[in-house]
Design a protein around this motif. Structure first.
Motif, mmCIF file in Angstrom:
data_model
loop_
_atom_site.group_PDB
_atom_site.id
_atom_site.type_symbol
_atom_site.label_atom_id
_atom_site.label_comp_id
_atom_site.label_asym_id
_atom_site.label_seq_id
_atom_site.Cartn_x
_atom_site.Cartn_y
_atom_site.Cartn_z
ATOM 1 N N GLU A 146 0.827 -1.217 0.000
ATOM 2 C CA GLU A 146 0.000 0.000 0.000
ATOM 3 C C GLU A 146 0.859 1.263 0.000
ATOM 4 O O GLU A 146 0.469 2.283 -0.565
ATOM 5 N N GLU A 147 2.034 1.180 0.620
ATOM 6 C CA GLU A 147 2.951 2.325 0.581
ATOM 7 C C GLU A 147 3.471 2.552 -0.840
ATOM 8 O O GLU A 147 3.594 3.689 -1.289
ATOM 9 N N ARG A 148 3.786 1.448 -1.509
ATOM 10 C CA ARG A 148 4.232 1.567 -2.902
ATOM 11 C C ARG A 148 3.122 2.152 -3.770
ATOM 12 O O ARG A 148 3.367 3.000 -4.639
ATOM 13 N N PHE A 149 1.885 1.702 -3.551
ATOM 14 C CA PHE A 149 0.751 2.207 -4.336
ATOM 15 C C PHE A 149 0.633 3.715 -4.176
ATOM 16 O O PHE A 149 0.431 4.454 -5.146
ATOM 17 N N THR A 150 0.754 4.187 -2.939
ATOM 18 C CA THR A 150 0.642 5.623 -2.660
ATOM 19 C C THR A 150 1.745 6.398 -3.369
ATOM 20 O O THR A 150 1.505 7.463 -3.960
ATOM 21 N N LYS A 151 2.963 5.851 -3.327
ATOM 22 C CA LYS A 151 4.096 6.514 -3.971
ATOM 23 C C LYS A 151 3.921 6.549 -5.487
ATOM 24 O O LYS A 151 4.177 7.575 -6.134
ATOM 25 N N ILE A 152 3.482 5.429 -6.060
ATOM 26 C CA ILE A 152 3.263 5.363 -7.512
ATOM 27 C C ILE A 152 2.232 6.393 -7.943
ATOM 28 O O ILE A 152 2.425 7.131 -8.921
ATOM 29 N N LEU A 153 1.110 6.456 -7.235
ATOM 30 C CA LEU A 153 0.045 7.397 -7.590
ATOM 31 C C LEU A 153 0.489 8.839 -7.398
ATOM 32 O O LEU A 153 0.076 9.727 -8.150
ATOM 33 N N SER A 154 1.352 9.072 -6.422
ATOM 34 C CA SER A 154 1.875 10.423 -6.196
ATOM 35 C C SER A 154 2.761 10.866 -7.359
ATOM 36 O O SER A 154 2.659 12.008 -7.836
ATOM 37 N N ILE A 155 3.612 9.959 -7.845
ATOM 38 C CA ILE A 155 4.471 10.265 -8.979
ATOM 39 C C ILE A 155 3.624 10.521 -10.228
ATOM 40 O O ILE A 155 3.870 11.458 -10.991
ATOM 41 N N LEU A 156 2.587 9.687 -10.431
ATOM 42 C CA LEU A 156 1.706 9.869 -11.580
ATOM 43 C C LEU A 156 0.971 11.198 -11.526
ATOM 44 O O LEU A 156 0.778 11.852 -12.545
ATOM 45 N N GLU A 157 0.559 11.602 -10.347
ATOM 46 C CA GLU A 157 -0.158 12.866 -10.209
ATOM 47 C C GLU A 157 0.738 14.041 -10.609
ATOM 48 O O GLU A 157 0.284 15.010 -11.221
ATOM 49 N N GLU A 158 2.023 13.937 -10.312
ATOM 50 C CA GLU A 158 2.967 15.003 -10.639
ATOM 51 C C GLU A 158 3.374 14.989 -12.109
ATOM 52 O O GLU A 158 3.513 16.031 -12.741
ATOM 53 N N GLU A 159 3.554 13.772 -12.671
ATOM 54 C CA GLU A 159 4.151 13.662 -13.993
ATOM 55 C C GLU A 159 3.174 13.279 -15.108
ATOM 56 O O GLU A 159 3.493 13.420 -16.289
ATOM 57 N N GLY A 160 2.001 12.768 -14.759
ATOM 58 C CA GLY A 160 0.998 12.410 -15.764
ATOM 59 C C GLY A 160 1.201 11.027 -16.348
ATOM 60 O O GLY A 160 0.265 10.249 -16.474
ATOM 61 N N THR A 161 2.454 10.715 -16.716
ATOM 62 C CA THR A 161 2.821 9.381 -17.195
ATOM 63 C C THR A 161 4.127 8.973 -16.530
ATOM 64 O O THR A 161 4.919 9.831 -16.109
ATOM 65 N N VAL A 162 4.355 7.662 -16.461
ATOM 66 C CA VAL A 162 5.585 7.196 -15.826
ATOM 67 C C VAL A 162 5.989 5.856 -16.416
ATOM 68 O O VAL A 162 5.139 5.039 -16.764
ATOM 69 N N GLU A 163 7.299 5.636 -16.554
ATOM 70 C CA GLU A 163 7.823 4.375 -17.067
ATOM 71 C C GLU A 163 8.187 3.457 -15.911
ATOM 72 O O GLU A 163 8.488 3.912 -14.801
ATOM 73 N N VAL A 164 8.190 2.156 -16.187
ATOM 74 C CA VAL A 164 8.525 1.165 -15.171
ATOM 75 C C VAL A 164 9.911 1.426 -14.590
ATOM 76 O O VAL A 164 10.116 1.348 -13.376
ATOM 77 N N SER A 165 10.868 1.748 -15.450
ATOM 78 C CA SER A 165 12.239 1.995 -14.986
ATOM 79 C C SER A 165 12.303 3.157 -13.999
ATOM 80 O O SER A 165 13.072 3.110 -13.023
ATOM 81 N N ARG A 166 11.493 4.189 -14.249
ATOM 82 C CA ARG A 166 11.443 5.348 -13.338
ATOM 83 C C ARG A 166 10.911 4.930 -11.976
ATOM 84 O O ARG A 166 11.439 5.334 -10.932
ATOM 85 N N LEU A 167 9.893 4.085 -11.955
ATOM 86 C CA LEU A 167 9.312 3.618 -10.688
ATOM 87 C C LEU A 167 10.260 2.685 -9.953
ATOM 88 O O LEU A 167 10.344 2.710 -8.714
ATOM 89 N N MET A 168 10.967 1.850 -10.686
ATOM 90 C CA MET A 168 11.952 0.959 -10.058
ATOM 91 C C MET A 168 12.999 1.767 -9.302
ATOM 92 O O MET A 168 13.374 1.436 -8.168
ATOM 93 N N GLU A 169 13.459 2.856 -9.933
ATOM 94 C CA GLU A 169 14.475 3.709 -9.305
ATOM 95 C C GLU A 169 13.898 4.453 -8.106
ATOM 96 O O GLU A 169 14.537 4.533 -7.047
#
Length: 248
Positions: free
Chosen positions: A4-27
């Protein structure tokens, strides 16, 4: 880090950037590719984002109201578009009367192996030139020229489509959803697509997986009106029996 912490972080990054690549999330999350892909599948199933090839798109970033310049679109997802286009081109038979819609993926259908015995009608100036160079018989619609998509649009083009009955029509789209169907930003271009699709015995929509979940301003056809050819079928569309996934 808990799921659930990862989910929150992923959605936060998406809210800021609109789109995101898997490699960006891995980092950003310091976790493996398989974990990120599993998380994206879960969030897609919950309807919290749209999973696409190589990453994800924010639910809040899925509406498009204008077309990008054609030269910019030609640079995106080239490998995926090429596979889709090659598969589609092989569907054309000797006696087919083909409508070839303006678009970067439909343009990739025009290569040396395309069936030169078929008859082609298109609203794309560039498509007509390439088909002619290959020795194909091609008709270009008349009407208003739209530079951003290299397309002929407008009432005159719609009227000229009335006389044709296509055995196969190949179309591009800016977005595909179950609710809104096939969409494009430009009303004039949508009318051309809609009319040509209505006059096609078989209709095919060529889209790479990034177009799923995207919505543009105008619907030109519902999902059940055409067969979809794509590189990867998103999980949310796995129950659709009219989608062909082209192998890599």
């Amino acid at each position: 880090m808990l799921a659930e912490e990862r989910f929150t972080k992923i959605l936060s990054i998406l809210e800021e950037e609109g789109t995101v690549e898997v490699s960006r999330l891995m980092e950003a999350l310091g976790t493996s590719e398989s974990t990120i892909r599993r998380d994206l599948n879960t969030l897609d199933a919950r309807g919290m984002l749209v999973k696409v090839h190589g990453g994800a798109v924010s639910k809040n970033n899925q509406y498009q109201t204008r077309d990008d310049e054609v030269d910019l679109r030609k640079e995106r997802n080239v490998a995926e578009k090429t596979r889709i286009a090659q598969y589609a081109a092989n569907l054309i038979g000797d006696d087919d009367v083909v409508y070839l819609d303006a678009g970067t993926t439909t343009e990739l259908m025009i290569q040396s192996a395309i069936n030169r015995k078929a008859l082609y009608v298109t609203n794309a100036v560039g498509h007509a030139k390439k088909l002619s160079v290959l020795g194909c018989r091609v008709y270009l619609l008349g009407g208003e020229f739209k530079g951003t998509t290299d397309a002929i649009v407008g009432e005159e083009a719609v009227v000229s489509l009335e006389k044709y009955n296509f055995t196969k029509g190949f179309f591009g789209a800016n977005g595909v959803t179950k609710e809104q169907g096939f969409t494009t930003p430009e009303p004039k271009e949508a009318l051309i697509k809609q009319k040509a699709m209505a006059h096609s015995k078989e209709a095919f929509v060529l889209v790479d997986s990034s177009k799923f979940g995207e919505i543009s301003s105008v619907t030109f056809g519902q999902m059940d009106r055409a067969r979809i050819i794509t590189d990867i079928v998103p999980k949310a569309f796995g129950d659709c029996d009219n989608i062909k996934e082209v192998d890599a």
